[in-house]
Design a protein around this motif. Structure first.
Motif, short mmCIF file in Angstrom:
data_model
loop_
_atom_site.label_atom_id
_atom_site.label_comp_id
_atom_site.label_asym_id
_atom_site.label_seq_id
_atom_site.Cartn_x
_atom_site.Cartn_y
_atom_site.Cartn_z
N ILE A 1 0.89 -1.32 0.06
CA ILE A 1 0.15 -0.15 0.62
C ILE A 1 0.94 1.11 -0.31
CG2 ILE A 1 -1.70 1.93 1.05
CD1 ILE A 1 -2.45 -0.80 2.29
N THR A 2 2.41 1.34 1.35
CA THR A 2 2.37 2.61 0.90
C THR A 2 3.70 2.60 -0.28
OG1 THR A 2 4.57 1.39 2.36
CG2 THR A 2 3.03 2.56 3.50
N ALA A 3 4.41 1.97 -1.15
CA ALA A 3 4.71 2.32 -2.12
C ALA A 3 4.23 2.46 -3.03
CB ALA A 3 5.24 0.58 -2.66
N PHE A 4 2.66 1.96 -3.59
CA PHE A 4 1.73 1.65 -4.24
C PHE A 4 1.59 3.56 -4.88
CE2 PHE A 4 -1.99 1.86 -6.65
CZ PHE A 4 -2.09 1.88 -7.57
N CYS A 5 1.20 3.97 -3.31
CA CYS A 5 0.16 5.03 -3.03
C CYS A 5 2.19 6.45 -2.76
CB CYS A 5 0.07 5.45 -2.25
SG CYS A 5 -1.70 3.97 -1.60
N ASN A 6 3.09 5.22 -2.53
CA ASN A 6 4.56 6.10 -2.83
C ASN A 6 4.58 7.52 -1.59
OD1 ASN A 6 5.90 7.80 -6.12
ND2 ASN A 6 4.35 6.55 -5.70
N ALA A 7 4.02 6.56 -0.28
CA ALA A 7 4.36 7.41 1.06
C ALA A 7 5.58 6.38 1.79
CB ALA A 7 3.05 6.93 1.36
N GLY A 8 6.22 6.59 1.97
CA GLY A 8 8.08 5.75 3.05
C GLY A 8 7.30 6.12 3.84
N PHE A 9 6.62 5.27 4.47
CA PHE A 9 6.24 4.20 5.41
C PHE A 9 7.07 2.85 6.11
CE2 PHE A 9 3.43 7.68 6.34
CZ PHE A 9 3.64 7.79 7.48
N THR A 10 7.83 2.37 7.17
CA THR A 10 7.51 1.05 6.64
C THR A 10 7.56 1.09 7.79
OG1 THR A 10 9.76 -0.07 6.33
CG2 THR A 10 10.14 2.11 7.43
N ASN A 11 7.10 0.17 8.01
CA ASN A 11 6.44 -1.11 9.68
C ASN A 11 7.23 -2.11 9.81
OD1 ASN A 11 5.48 -2.69 7.85
ND2 ASN A 11 4.02 -3.06 9.35
N LEU A 12 8.79 -1.73 9.19
CA LEU A 12 9.71 -2.71 10.11
C LEU A 12 10.73 -2.55 10.92
CD1 LEU A 12 10.92 -3.96 5.67
CD2 LEU A 12 9.95 -5.90 7.59
N VAL A 70 7.36 3.20 -9.52
CA VAL A 70 6.43 3.65 -10.94
C VAL A 70 4.93 3.43 -11.11
CG1 VAL A 70 7.07 3.34 -13.05
CG2 VAL A 70 8.74 3.27 -11.17
N ALA A 71 4.65 2.65 -10.99
CA ALA A 71 2.71 1.88 -11.05
C ALA A 71 1.76 3.19 -10.84
CB ALA A 71 2.56 1.06 -11.03
N GLY A 72 2.16 3.35 -9.21
CA GLY A 72 1.39 4.61 -8.46
C GLY A 72 1.59 6.33 -9.08
N GLY A 73 2.78 6.30 -9.70
CA GLY A 73 3.44 7.55 -10.30
C GLY A 73 3.29 7.70 -11.69
N LEU A 74 2.67 6.85 -12.24
CA LEU A 74 2.25 7.37 -13.89
C LEU A 74 1.02 7.61 -13.71
CD1 LEU A 74 4.05 3.77 -15.86
CD2 LEU A 74 5.07 6.58 -15.71
N GLY A 75 -0.11 6.93 -12.73
CA GLY A 75 -1.31 8.02 -12.83
C GLY A 75 -2.31 7.08 -12.98
N PHE A 76 -2.80 6.56 -12.74
CA PHE A 76 -4.01 5.71 -13.47
C PHE A 76 -4.63 6.67 -14.81
CE2 PHE A 76 -5.06 6.86 -9.08
CZ PHE A 76 -4.60 5.37 -8.14
N ILE A 84 13.39 10.13 -18.60
CA ILE A 84 14.00 10.86 -17.86
C ILE A 84 14.72 10.82 -16.66
CG2 ILE A 84 15.02 13.50 -19.05
CD1 ILE A 84 13.86 13.68 -20.90
N LEU A 85 13.30 11.55 -15.56
CA LEU A 85 13.70 11.48 -14.65
C LEU A 85 14.05 10.19 -13.84
CD1 LEU A 85 10.79 14.30 -13.44
CD2 LEU A 85 13.23 14.30 -14.07
N LEU A 86 14.02 9.08 -14.11
CA LEU A 86 14.14 8.21 -13.88
C LEU A 86 15.57 7.96 -13.66
CD1 LEU A 86 10.90 5.37 -14.05
CD2 LEU A 86 12.44 6.43 -12.07
N VAL A 87 15.95 7.74 -14.80
CA VAL A 87 17.09 7.24 -15.55
C VAL A 87 18.01 8.59 -14.85
CG1 VAL A 87 19.40 7.41 -18.26
CG2 VAL A 87 16.85 6.36 -17.63
N THR A 127 13.38 6.61 -5.78
CA THR A 127 12.84 6.31 -4.66
C THR A 127 12.59 8.37 -4.31
OG1 THR A 127 12.34 5.98 -2.27
CG2 THR A 127 14.67 7.09 -2.59
N PRO A 128 13.10 9.12 -4.82
CA PRO A 128 12.61 10.47 -4.69
C PRO A 128 12.05 10.51 -6.24
CG PRO A 128 15.21 10.22 -5.93
CD PRO A 128 14.64 9.26 -5.63
N ARG A 129 11.01 10.23 -6.85
CA ARG A 129 9.68 9.97 -7.39
C ARG A 129 9.12 9.81 -6.69
NH1 ARG A 129 10.60 13.02 -10.07
NH2 ARG A 129 9.28 12.76 -10.37
N THR A 130 8.83 11.15 -5.26
CA THR A 130 7.62 11.01 -3.88
C THR A 130 7.48 9.66 -3.48
OG1 THR A 130 5.37 10.37 -5.41
CG2 THR A 130 6.59 12.18 -6.14
N ALA A 131 8.40 8.45 -3.58
CA ALA A 131 8.68 7.43 -2.58
C ALA A 131 8.69 7.83 -1.32
CB ALA A 131 9.21 6.67 -3.24
#
Length: 439
Positions: free
Chosen positions: A163-174, A196-202, A230-233, A268-272
């Motif tokens: 959930i947190t990865a797809f929603c680009n929120a950097g919370f971890t409960n580990l 990347v999937a969450g960041g591309l937009g629906f 381009i931003l990812l590369v 991860t700077p892609r808002t993750a």
């Protein structure tokens, strides 16, 4: 009075309402231990605005119930408040009114007819479930392989991170975060896939799904895909080049871990906001590039925030048109409306004033150096969630300020422009035109 509110105001009130609800839920004795009201508010804002900044350790502070509440807030915030509640209404069988669809259309930034918006909502729900399910399965299997993690705990960790990865929120409960998995390619690649999937937009994901049948990509999809690539590369290559010889980061690892960390920290700077390295150990040159990457967030109608990649693309196309002496801005054989260019320029102008002002305020009231202050502010506005270990040290003023910046980054730019458009009144006359000098 609520039914008479405009769509932008309903969106703002919706986010504010869920933040208030989240604050109460996270503060419950059954949810957390030793959490102050201010920290509960801050984390609720961070979750609903899909950021990931937190002044406390998630695993140590929140109970399983609290972590479930946190994941729920992230899920709702990632989809969008009005979108999530409307999808929920569809699931339970409630009929939607015309005004409901208009409000959702405003939140999505869609120009489609309400009937098409309803279809898009169903597609959003289906895509979210399908993409996150892949993450849940992979993460659960991977965590279950650990000797000290049981199957039910593995499922909990897997669901939370999907959930947190797809929603680009950097919370971890580990307990130790993602640091022990810095060289784990299965975990890293799955996180990259979800981010990347969450960041591309629906709309882009829907367009890609139907591409085999339609054989056509919309202009929005083309701009998003090109700008994101381009931003990812640029992110991966810049991180690898600048940190390769840093003994505190990549330089102290083996080749396998180096490559995995370079890939992950470039994405991860892609808002993750996830991290497998301590950002405080990175070079200033790397942090400067990361600030630039965080400033431009995800695509429109995605799970992330910040300045959208389409805005970056429009600015590049505008400069290119000026260099070529062209009056019209074009891309892929299509002409970009002048009104969109004006909105993009207005948005960048507003942000160019707010972010430096917020950084200066942090420097003055929280006694921070320029780099940590600017990094924290841009991370908050881009709803990224990365920090130079500043967030836990913030005082009351700093936490409230960063919370406001996170809120602005998630809902502000869109709703502000819509509100300005609503207040505009057409004039029955026009002023004479006159040139001014530019330099």
């Amino acid at each position: 009075m609520l039914p008479r509110l405009s769509a932008p105001r309903l969106i703002v009130l919706g986010f504010a309402g869920f933040i208030l609800l989240g604050t109460i839920l996270l503060k419950l004795p059954a949810s957390s231990q030793g959490l102050s009201w201010l920290d509960a508010f801050f984390i609720s804002v961070s979750a609903v605005c899909v950021t990931g900044l937190s002044p406390v350790d998630t695993a140590a502070t929140f109970t399983p119930l609290g972590q479930a509440f946190l994941a729920g807030l992230v899920q709702v915030g990632g989809l969008g408040i009005m979108t999530a509640t409307t999808v929920g209404a569809i699931i339970i069988g409630r009929r939607l009114g015309f005004k409901d669809l208009l409000t959702v259309r405003a939140e999505l930034g869609s120009v489609d007819a309400p009937r098409n918006v309803l279809r898009l909502l169903v597609q959003i729900a289906s895509i979210t479930a399908a993409v996150e399910l892949v993450g849940v399965v992979v993460f659960t299997i991977r965590f279950a392989l650990e000797d000290d993690i049981g199957p039910f705990a593995a499922l909990g960790y897997g669901t939370f991170h999907a959930i947190t990865a797809f929603c680009n929120a950097g919370f971890t409960n580990l307990e130790n975060g993602l640091y022990p998995y810095a060289g784990d390619w299965v975990l890293n690649l799955t996180l990259v896939y979800l981010i990347v999937a969450g960041g591309l937009g629906f709309p882009v994901l829907v367009n890609l799904y139907y591409y085999r049948r339609l054989r056509r990509l919309t202009l929005n999809s083309k701009l998003v895909l090109v700008a994101t690539a381009i931003l990812l590369v640029a992110g991966v290559l810049s991180f690898a080049i600048l940190e390769w010889t840093n003994p505190q980061t990549l330089g102290g690892e083996g080749m396998n871990t180096r490559l995995a960390e370079a890939l992950f920290q470039g994405v991860t700077p892609r808002t993750a906001g996830f991290q497998t390295l301590d950002y405080a150990d990175m070079r200033d040159s790397t942090l400067s590039v990361q600030i630039g990457l965080m400033f431009f967030g995800t695509a429109p109608i995605s799970t992330g925030g910040g300045i959208k990649v389409t805005t970056l693309a429009l600015m590049f196309l505008l400069v290119l048109a000026q260099l070529r002496g062209q009056e019209e801005v074009t891309a892929f054989g299509k002409r970009i409306p002048g009104a969109l260019i004006g909105q993009a320029l207005a948005l960048l102008s507003i942000v160019a004033v707010i972010l430096p002002a917020a950084a200066v305020a942090l420097m003055f009231f929280e006694d921070l150096a320029a780099m940590p202050a600017l990094f924290e502010v841009v991370s908050a506005f881009g709803t990224v969630g990365l920090s130079l270990n500043v967030t836990p040290e913030l005082g009351a003023f700093g936490k409230v300020l960063i919370a406001l910046v996170m809120f602005l980054g998630r809902v502000g730019p869109l709703t502000l422009l819509l509100a300005l458009r609503e207040r505009a009144r057409p004039r029955p006359y026009s002023y004479p035109e006159e040139d001014v000098a530019l330099g």
